[in-house]
Design an enzyme around this catalytic site. Structure first.
Site, PDB file in Angstrom:
ATOM      1  N   GLY A 298      45.352  42.110  41.978  1.00 32.89           N
ATOM      2  CA  GLY A 298      44.059  41.326  42.824  1.00 32.89           C
ATOM      3  C   GLY A 298      44.349  42.400  43.534  1.00 32.89           C
TER       4      GLY A 298
ATOM      5  N   PRO B 229      48.777  44.471  38.208  1.00 30.37           N
ATOM      6  CA  PRO B 229      48.017  45.343  38.551  1.00 30.37           C
ATOM      7  C   PRO B 229      46.731  45.709  37.567  1.00 30.37           C
ATOM      8  CG  PRO B 229      49.241  47.113  38.856  1.00 30.37           C
ATOM      9  CD  PRO B 229      49.776  45.835  38.701  1.00 30.37           C
ATOM     10  N   GLY B 230      45.498  45.391  37.895  1.00 34.04           N
ATOM     11  CA  GLY B 230      44.170  45.611  36.806  1.00 34.04           C
ATOM     12  C   GLY B 230      43.057  46.720  36.878  1.00 34.04           C
ATOM     13  N   ARG B 231      42.119  45.469  37.515  1.00 30.83           N
ATOM     14  CA  ARG B 231      41.755  46.381  38.690  1.00 30.83           C
ATOM     15  C   ARG B 231      42.094  47.628  39.284  1.00 30.83           C
ATOM     16  NH1 ARG B 231      37.194  43.587  40.743  1.00 30.83           N
ATOM     17  NH2 ARG B 231      38.671  41.686  40.351  1.00 30.83           N
TER      18      ARG B 231
ATOM     19  N   TYR C 278      28.948  37.379  40.585  1.00 36.56           N
ATOM     20  CA  TYR C 278      30.093  36.964  42.299  1.00 36.56           C
ATOM     21  C   TYR C 278      29.643  37.841  43.330  1.00 36.56           C
ATOM     22  CZ  TYR C 278      34.024  38.573  39.583  1.00 36.56           C
ATOM     23  OH  TYR C 278      34.983  38.767  38.564  1.00 36.56           O
TER      24      TYR C 278
ATOM     25  N   CYS D 152      16.171  38.927  30.433  1.00 34.30           N
ATOM     26  CA  CYS D 152      15.044  37.852  30.485  1.00 34.30           C
ATOM     27  C   CYS D 152      15.126  37.252  31.394  1.00 34.30           C
ATOM     28  CB  CYS D 152      14.738  37.574  29.613  1.00 34.30           C
ATOM     29  SG  CYS D 152      14.529  38.544  28.170  1.00 34.30           S
TER      30      CYS D 152
END
Ligand SMILES: *Cc1c(COP(=O)(O)O)cnc(C)c1O
Length: 447
Positions: free
Chosen positions: A256, A299-301, A346, A373
């Site tokens: 996070g 941790p990812g992001r 988001y 579209c």
């Protein structure tokens, strides 16, 4: 326009060279010519450096209590990335059979894999146990029995963590904060469900409870929420010791950690977060008279986010007169919500820059939109860009590595963009662009 690329937003090797941006020494003009647009460009050295920072920070600040930094595969995974993660000494956090399949294909060391998910299927559990993953994170009472039964049938004692809802509210967007009470994840500490889970796990000989887990949300910038959550996990370790007389050996504090998407974001470095958390954990354990458990993270992001940049080509521009008499330029690019759903999902904000040249033209109020579209198909809602941008120009959006390609869809039957890896002036296709044939291949003919 500003020709400097802010290093807190861009991957390490991104530069302006003769007007065009280069990444890993490769010019975006040549990348676009060779591989087409839109394309995700991953800066291999940048990814590896960020991964290593987590590993070395964990070893440095937690020393003998260093657990594992599990890279969160959902942010972005491919076989190559799984190999880079293993080489950097990190573990891998997977939450579906599909993510596990990539790990298996990359021959990721099983003992360093952690399996998450609030609704793992029997098949997924079975595949995870067959591959001998190091730990499964339990998320519901049914799942405790399910994992226990499958492990028992295979003659395996499975190491497990219990996912807890610590009640900590991280100040982030509603859909990415996960540890307040009214959520689908984990066992609530406040309601006592967490302790019920402990008792349930203890009844199964095929499960070995090694500890607790909490993930409190994503894109968080302050460490206080992580610290509070860690303290609550420690209170469970204390309760466990009081009731069972033995100590829990592992805590996983989740992921996070926020990154900079725009100039106004101030990311927390792994060093800063890990130093603060090691202090909090050690002091809290000491105060409570327990030994410090091994501490892991997810941790990812923070690893893959800044290492990728999306390159788009401008297709059309249009001046739109607004009600107040002012105008806005709509600049349409050749991708959009199918390669980056986060603004739509988001209201995520990104930065963008003219990538193939510099311009000294006046800035004008612009909105960057995709080709889907949907009115909500917006890449950047409001940005000042040079007024001489024309079809054929390239635009670069940095920090798209996390939840960009991994959340990409085929909406409007768009083919998903490739991921091009760049390093030392060499570019290679890591994940190829989809083709119309890929789309059609899913349909079964009757005749
Ligand atoms: C999404 C997720 C992560 C990674 O979150 P980032 O914001 O990318 O660091 C880690 N752990 C769990 C359980 C998650 O769901």
């Amino acid at each position: 326009m500003k020709s400097e690329l802010n290093s807190k937003i861009w991957s390490n090797s991104a530069r302006r060279d003769n007007g065009a941006i280069t990444i890993g020494g490769c010019s975006v003009i040549e990348l676009a010519e060779q591989f087409g647009t839109p394309a995700f460009i991953i800066d291999e050295a940048d990814f590896k450096a960020r991964a290593k920072q987590w590993k070395s920070g964990l070893d440095r600040y937690f020393a003998t209590n260093a657990g594992t930094a599990y890279y969160a595969a959902k942010a972005f995974i491919s076989r190559d990335v799984a190999r880079w993660v293993a080489e950097a000494g990190l573990g891998l956090d997977v939450c579906t059979g599909g993510e596990l399949a990539v790990a298996i294909a990359a021959e990721f060391p099983p003992q360093h894999i952690e399996m998450h998910g609030n609704n793992k299927s029997e098949r997924e559990i079975s595949e995870a146990i067959d591959y001998r993953v190091g730990v499964i994170v339990l998320d519901s009472l049914q799942e405790i029995d399910r994992v226990a039964r499958i492990a028992h049938a295979k003659g395996v004692v499975q190491r497990v963590l219990i996912r807890l809802t610590t009640g900590v509210e991280a100040h982030t967007h509603e859909s990415i904060k996960t540890a307040h009470e009214d959520v689908k994840f984990g066992f609530s500490m406040a309601s006592g469900a967490a302790w019920d889970a402990v008792l349930s796990v203890s009844k199964h000989e095929s499960l070995q409870l090694i500890g607790f887990h909490a993930h409190i949300g994503s894109q968080i910038f302050a460490t206080d929420a992580f610290e509070t959550s860690a303290e609550r996990l420690i209170s469970m370790v204390v309760k466990y010791k009081n009731e069972f007389g033995t100590e829990i050996t592992d805590l996983n504090l989740g992921g996070g950690y926020g990154i900079a998407y725009t100039e106004s974001d101030e990311p927390i470095t792994p060093e800063f977060a890990l130093e603060r958390l090691s202090t909090v954990v050690n002091e809290s354990c000491k105060k409570n008279g327990i030994s410090s458990p091994k501490i892991s993270f997810e941790p990812g992001r923070a690893i893959v986010g800044p290492s990728m940049t999306t390159i788009y080509e401008v297709g059309t521009t249009k001046e739109v007169r607004l009600e107040d008499g002012s105008t806005r330029w709509y600049i349409s690019v050749d991708g959009g919500m199918s390669d980056n759903i986060r603004p739509g999902l988001y209201d995520a904000e990104y930065s963008i820059t003219l990538a193939n040249r510099v311009s000294s033209a006046d800035l004008r109020r612009s909105r960057i939109v995709g080709k889907h579209c949907e009115t909500g198909d917006i890449v950047i809602k409001d940005v000042q860009l040079p007024s001489d941008i024309v079809p054929g120009d390239l635009l670069a959006v940095p920090a798209t590595g996390a939840y960009g390609r991994s959340m990409a869809s085929n909406y409007n039957h768009m083919v998903r963009p490739p991921v091009i890896s760049v390093l030392n002036k060499e570019a290679r296709i890591m994940v190829r662009r989809e083709t119309y044939a890929d789309l059609l291949a899913l349909e079964i003919d009757d005749d």
